[in-house]
Design a protein around this motif. Structure first.
Motif, mmCIF file in Angstrom:
data_model
loop_
_atom_site.group_PDB
_atom_site.id
_atom_site.type_symbol
_atom_site.label_atom_id
_atom_site.label_comp_id
_atom_site.label_asym_id
_atom_site.label_seq_id
_atom_site.Cartn_x
_atom_site.Cartn_y
_atom_site.Cartn_z
ATOM 1 N N LEU A 1 39.149 47.900 -0.998
ATOM 2 C CA LEU A 1 39.879 48.927 -0.244
ATOM 3 C C LEU A 1 38.929 49.974 0.325
ATOM 4 C CD1 LEU A 1 43.058 49.512 -2.449
ATOM 5 C CD2 LEU A 1 42.845 48.193 -0.341
ATOM 6 N N PHE A 2 37.864 50.280 -0.392
ATOM 7 C CA PHE A 2 36.885 51.245 0.126
ATOM 8 C C PHE A 2 36.229 50.709 1.391
ATOM 9 C CE2 PHE A 2 32.585 53.088 0.172
ATOM 10 C CZ PHE A 2 32.920 54.431 0.254
ATOM 11 N N PHE A 3 35.826 49.444 1.377
ATOM 12 C CA PHE A 3 35.247 48.842 2.582
ATOM 13 C C PHE A 3 36.269 48.766 3.709
ATOM 14 C CE2 PHE A 3 31.786 46.339 0.113
ATOM 15 C CZ PHE A 3 30.976 47.464 0.142
ATOM 16 N N ALA A 4 37.514 48.503 3.357
ATOM 17 C CA ALA A 4 38.558 48.443 4.385
ATOM 18 C C ALA A 4 38.759 49.803 5.035
ATOM 19 C CB ALA A 4 39.866 47.940 3.770
ATOM 20 N N CYS A 5 38.677 50.871 4.245
ATOM 21 C CA CYS A 5 38.813 52.219 4.808
ATOM 22 C C CYS A 5 37.669 52.550 5.757
ATOM 23 C CB CYS A 5 38.865 53.250 3.688
ATOM 24 S SG CYS A 5 40.399 53.256 2.775
ATOM 25 N N LEU A 6 36.501 52.001 5.488
ATOM 26 C CA LEU A 6 35.346 52.242 6.356
ATOM 27 C C LEU A 6 35.405 51.407 7.631
ATOM 28 C CD1 LEU A 6 32.450 52.416 3.735
ATOM 29 C CD2 LEU A 6 33.712 54.298 4.783
ATOM 30 N N GLY A 7 36.354 50.497 7.725
ATOM 31 C CA GLY A 7 36.519 49.698 8.931
ATOM 32 C C GLY A 7 35.831 48.352 8.907
ATOM 33 N N PHE A 8 35.156 48.020 7.800
ATOM 34 C CA PHE A 8 34.463 46.732 7.741
ATOM 35 C C PHE A 8 35.437 45.560 7.626
ATOM 36 C CE2 PHE A 8 31.196 49.615 5.797
ATOM 37 C CZ PHE A 8 30.349 49.596 6.887
ATOM 38 N N ALA B 1 38.464 38.590 6.761
ATOM 39 C CA ALA B 1 37.398 39.320 6.074
ATOM 40 C C ALA B 1 37.899 39.937 4.774
ATOM 41 C CB ALA B 1 36.833 40.409 6.992
ATOM 42 N N LEU B 2 39.146 40.410 4.755
ATOM 43 C CA LEU B 2 39.684 41.054 3.559
ATOM 44 C C LEU B 2 39.744 40.067 2.397
ATOM 45 C CD1 LEU B 2 40.992 43.794 2.643
ATOM 46 C CD2 LEU B 2 43.190 42.673 3.007
ATOM 47 N N MET B 3 40.277 38.879 2.645
ATOM 48 C CA MET B 3 40.385 37.878 1.587
ATOM 49 C C MET B 3 39.008 37.368 1.180
ATOM 50 S SD MET B 3 42.662 36.459 -0.274
ATOM 51 C CE MET B 3 42.972 35.058 -1.341
ATOM 52 N N PHE C 1 44.985 50.963 5.953
ATOM 53 C CA PHE C 1 44.178 50.880 4.743
ATOM 54 C C PHE C 1 43.841 52.262 4.191
ATOM 55 C CE2 PHE C 1 43.280 46.801 6.850
ATOM 56 C CZ PHE C 1 43.647 45.956 5.813
ATOM 57 N N GLY C 2 43.812 53.271 5.041
ATOM 58 C CA GLY C 2 43.606 54.630 4.544
ATOM 59 C C GLY C 2 44.746 55.060 3.640
#
Length: 596
Positions: A316-323, A331-333, A488-489
């Motif tokens: 979730l931290f990487f998702a918040c950064l937009g990666f 990419a999430l899975m 995601f934020g």
């Protein structure tokens, strides 16, 4: 070239197919989610307008059973509101239409067609036009108007970038199939047709529009502009914050007032007679760290829960950064699977450390169960679901090679790392407790109703679930209703609130149980916050019957099979939070009290 990915059972539909197209490669996350991208026969050249271009014509001779079956299957798909999902330049092609109060809603897919009932009531997309009025008739969308929005790259005039892709599905009964003009009445298919020949011609038009305001970095924003979920998300966040503040106030009152006074008075005791007058949590200090029953299983759950907890936080931290944005498909899975594999070491370490502190000696069994029990349950469920998809001939079925690759990641990376973590956990000294454990267990007095194990566990899961149930609706929509999830934020914020709520609710109930002289806090703390997963399961059942139109035994088994995987992961995740919180709380309060 315009490309689209196809959902489950799409290959059975008799649509136009691309000739000699090459499928793009997919990453691990896309394969596990069943996102298969297929080449499309809808082709275009940049900035070259096309008007009513013919793609193909499908003919159905109703005297032949196999062709009649294809047409019936097409009608059934319209009745169940199956949708196309197209991609161009990695962008979902959206269908925007007006809803109430002149607001626009954009959907990253468009329906195959729609149906008007025998009573003349339009269903699904048939409500968008008054031309769909014939009763007991299916209308197929055999034409699409595609609009490509682009901007010219500064200082590079010959180059342009696509920033938006929209379409509008239409239905035309082409009178001249060889030279269609895309005008006239819609293509209606009577529900009951037993003879004759049905011809469906598929066409498309494409136009281009230059836009200098939309930048490349924000080209996904137009998909989100109509999804007015932000106010709902803020309402959910505020609701969760109120729960957190309430629990924080209760915890503060206990720690700052009750515990502070109890500890101060307890430390000032000078005589044994005063000690005999004490009651509550202070009397169970000699049993508070007594090893729990089934300590092996609890330690294994804690190891797997730690693995999931760290994996979720980092993902979730990487998702918040937009990666891990929706632009990076799968990419999430992929990130979650890779992190889970690499986090075998903390799983083995935590399981070994607590199992050793529980007095366990079967370290080989402990590390074996940590490496294989919970992951094995998930993989067995996943494999059974995949067998059903194979049996149904679904394109969402995971190829055998991918299953072998997942097993290789598990056995060759995760399992060795788990053994390494367990080795360091067992070689270190056992966890030192602030008080000694008596040899003879203290008898637990008769408990009132609200301090008994089951009522406390059931009550403990309500507040954490109240913090997340709105977010669960959007997550389930993204999984089962093909909605785009991008918040995601909000999700990360709700994740933090969930952790805090599970911790505070479990600590609060743990204190009440200790005051009732019940020192069996280990399993109870794990199950109290872990019971949130049971409410999650109940909500998933409600969502299935109220929001989805799933028919067939196979589809129902698939839904509940995948739901059970999510429930197990959520149970381990929340239960681990509750146990660690209570372990800190119990260690903290008994470490500042003079226990002689």
């Amino acid at each position: 070239m315009l490309e689209f990915y196809k959902s489950v059972f799409f290959h059975r539909f008799d649509f136009c197919q691309a000739e000699g197209g090459k499928r793009p490669s997919e990453n691990l996350g896309q394969v596990l989610f069943g996102e298969r991208i297929e080449p499309s026969p809808y082709k275009f050249a940049f900035n070259q307008k096309e008007s009513c271009r013919h793609v193909c014509t499908k003919e159905y001779d109703l005297s032949k059973p196999e062709q009649r079956q294809k047409l019936q299957f097409l009608k059934k798909s319209m009745l169940l509101n199956y949708q196309h999902h197209w991609i161009v330049d990695n962008m979902p092609v959206t269908w925007c239409y007006e809803v109430e109060d002149n607001q626009k809603f954009c959907n990253p897919g468009f329906p195959i067609g729609c149906y008007v009932t025998k009573d003349g009531h339009p269903r699904g997309a048939c409500v968008i036009s008054s031309e769909f009025h014939d009763s007991d008739t299916f209308y197929i969308f055999n034409h699409v108007d595609i609009k490509i929005v682009y901007h010219v790259v500064e200082n590079e005039a010959p180059r342009a970038r696509l920033v938006a892709a929209k379409l509008e599905p239409k239905s035309f009964r082409h009178t001249n199939i060889d030279k269609p003009d895309c005008s006239g009445l819609p293509m209606g298919l009577r529900n009951v047709i037993n003879e004759g020949t049905v011809k469906i011609a598929y066409t498309y038009s494409i136009s281009f529009e230059e836009n200098t305001e939309i930048r490349w970095a924000s080209r996904w924003d137009y998909i989100l502009e109509s999804m007015s979920h932000t106010h709902i998300q803020w309402f959910s966040i505020m609701n969760s914050l109120v729960i957190v503040l309430f629990l924080s106030g209760m915890i503060a009152m206990i720690i700052l007032r009750t515990l502070h006074k109890d500890i101060a008075r307890y430390n000032q005791m000078d005589s044994t007679e005063d000690a005999q007058e004490e009651f509550g949590w202070k009397l169970v200090h000699g049993d508070i760290f007594r090893p729990p029953r089934k300590g092996m299983l609890l330690s294994v759950f804690l190891g797997s829960g730690t693995q999931i907890l760290i994996m979720t936080f980092v993902t979730l931290f990487f998702a918040c950064l937009g990666f891990l944005s929706p632009a990076n498909r799968g990419a999430l899975m992929t990130c979650a699977v890779v992190l889970w594999v690499l986090l075998g070491t903390p799983a083995g370490y935590v399981a070994a450390r607590f199992y050793k502190s529980f007095g366990g000696e079967k370290w080989k069994t402990n590390v074996f169960l940590t490496a294989f029990l919970c992951p094995g349950i998930v993989f067995a469920d996943f494999f059974i679901m995949n067998l059903i998809l194979w049996g149904e001939g679904s394109s969402a079925a995971i190829p055998f090679g991918t299953l072998v690759a997942v097993l290789a990641l598990w056995f060759c990376i995760s399992v060795p790392l788990t053994f390494i973590g367990a080795y360091f956990g067992f070689t270190k000294n056992a966890i030192e407790h602030p008080v000694r454990t008596n040899q003879i267990p203290r008898q637990i007095p008769e408990q009132s109703f609200y301090t008994k194990p089951l009522p406390g566990i059931v009550m403990g899961g309500i507040l954490p679930f109240g913090c997340i149930f709105i977010q669960l609706f959007f997550i389930l929509n993204s999984i089962w209703s093909h909605q785009m999830y991008y918040m995601f934020g909000f999700l990360f914020l709700v994740f933090i609130i969930l952790v805090i709520t599970c911790s505070e609710a479990t600590i609060l109930l743990c204190y009440f149980h200790l005051c009732a002289e019940d020192y069996h806090w280990q399993w109870r703390s794990f199950l109290t916050s872990g019971f949130t997963a049971v409410y999650f399961l109940i909500y998933a059942v409600h969502y299935f019957f109220s929001k989805l139109q799933i028919t067939g035994t196979a589809s129902t088994i698939l839904y509940f099979g995948y739901t059970m995987i999510m429930v197990l992961i959520f149970f381990l995740f929340t239960g681990t939070i509750g146990f660690f919180s209570c372990f800190w709380f119990v260690t903290k309060i008994y470490s500042v009290v003079k226990m002689d």
